[in-house]
Scaffold this active site. Structure first.
Site, PDB file in Angstrom:
ATOM      1  N   ASP A  34      18.117  58.391 -32.321  1.00  0.00           N
ATOM      2  CA  ASP A  34      18.279  57.446 -31.220  1.00  0.00           C
ATOM      3  C   ASP A  34      19.087  58.023 -30.072  1.00  0.00           C
ATOM      4  OD1 ASP A  34      16.813  55.455 -32.395  1.00  0.00           O
ATOM      5  OD2 ASP A  34      18.527  54.372 -33.207  1.00  0.00           O
ATOM      6  N   LYS A  56      16.435  54.406 -27.026  1.00  0.00           N
ATOM      7  CA  LYS A  56      16.209  53.116 -26.385  1.00  0.00           C
ATOM      8  C   LYS A  56      17.388  52.796 -25.490  1.00  0.00           C
ATOM      9  CE  LYS A  56      13.871  51.271 -30.493  1.00  0.00           C
ATOM     10  NZ  LYS A  56      13.956  50.253 -31.564  1.00  0.00           N
ATOM     11  N   MET A 170      26.246  45.025 -26.911  1.00  0.00           N
ATOM     12  CA  MET A 170      25.164  44.782 -25.934  1.00  0.00           C
ATOM     13  C   MET A 170      25.441  43.566 -25.056  1.00  0.00           C
ATOM     14  SD  MET A 170      22.035  45.506 -28.625  1.00  0.00           S
ATOM     15  CE  MET A 170      22.799  44.475 -29.909  1.00  0.00           C
TER      16      MET A 170
END
Length: 258
Positions: A34, A56, A170
């Site tokens: 990732d 991502k 996030m």
């Protein structure tokens, strides 16, 4: 049939990967990794290992999750040892649970190798203990993105007067909204808040404030960043060991070795 290892690479500092996680990298035929994985860890992969980047960001996915799932199955069915290398811990907001489900349904052997999640590591490097006898006896790891099936206001209302410490993943984009809802549902506007950007790395930056002013103070902070809300943030001023180390240029920690 090969095997898949779902491995937590840790929060950013390559020295924070587990011994078992490092061993899986060293024995891999394929590594699917990732965006938040420190690429220094790729130096420990076999020379002939296939490295597949599937990073991502909030607005862009190199590979969709379904494509990643298909790759895991394909390489394992080809007889490969596959390491799915994920930032932090694969089972804490890492979608590792979804990947494990797919592997199980396809009869593919797999192991989960937990990692150090940013939710605990970034505050620790910022000098913020998530629990403390005098400040907090409960902590919750939550996402700043509204979960499917939940109404956003209900989601934050339940957290407003719940755990004493909130660690929010996030959540940078929604920070003003999060602060507003928490205040509206009972959290004091003077509750301390910290944002830790790129925690555990040399790029780490920490901004502190309160629920009523952190959105203004943190305007220059971007993802990846952890948000910590609670009285434990008050301890940072006397415990910010990482910044003190940086000021004395003491970043030379032992390199990861095999």
């Amino acid at each position: 049939m090969g095997k898949v290892y779902l491995v937590g690479a840790g929060p950013g500092d390559p020295d924070l990967i587990t011994v078992k996680g490092l061993k899986t990298i060293q024995q891999s035929d394929v590594i699917i990794y990732d965006r938040l994985v420190n690429e220094e860890l790729m130096n420990h992969a076999p020379k002939n290992a296939r490295l597949v980047y599937c990073g991502k960001s909030p607005d862009y996915h190199v590979l969709k999750q379904e494509e990643i799932n298909n790759l895991l199955c394909k390489y394992a069915k080809d007889g490969c040892i596959v390491t799915r290398l994920k930032g932090g811990d694969p089972f804490i907001f890492g979608r590792g649970g979804e990947e494990a489900e797919v592997l199980a349904r396809n009869g593919i052997p797999f192991e989960v190798v937990p990692g150090i999640t940013a939710g605990s590591a970034a505050p620790a490097y910022a000098g913020i203990p998530l629990t403390h006898r005098n400040y907090s006896s409960s902590v919750a790891f939550v996402t700043g993105v509204k979960p499917k099936g939940y109404h956003a206001i209900d989601y934050w209302r339940h957290l407003a007067l719940g755990p004493e410490t909130l660690c929010i993943y996030m959540g940078v984009r929604n920070l003003p909204h999060i602060c507003e809802i928490l205040i509206n549902h009972g959290r004091s506007p003077l509750t301390p808040v910290a944002l830790v950007h790129c925690g555990t790395t040399e790029e780490q930056q920490t901004v502190t404030g309160t629920l009523e002013d952190i959105s203004q103070k943190a305007r220059g902070i971007s993802n990846p960043a952890m948000i910590v809300i609670g009285e434990v943030v008050r301890l940072r001023e006397e415990m910010k060991w990482f910044e003190e180390m940086a000021n004395h240029h003491e970043f030379q920690t032992p390199a990861v070795s095999g």
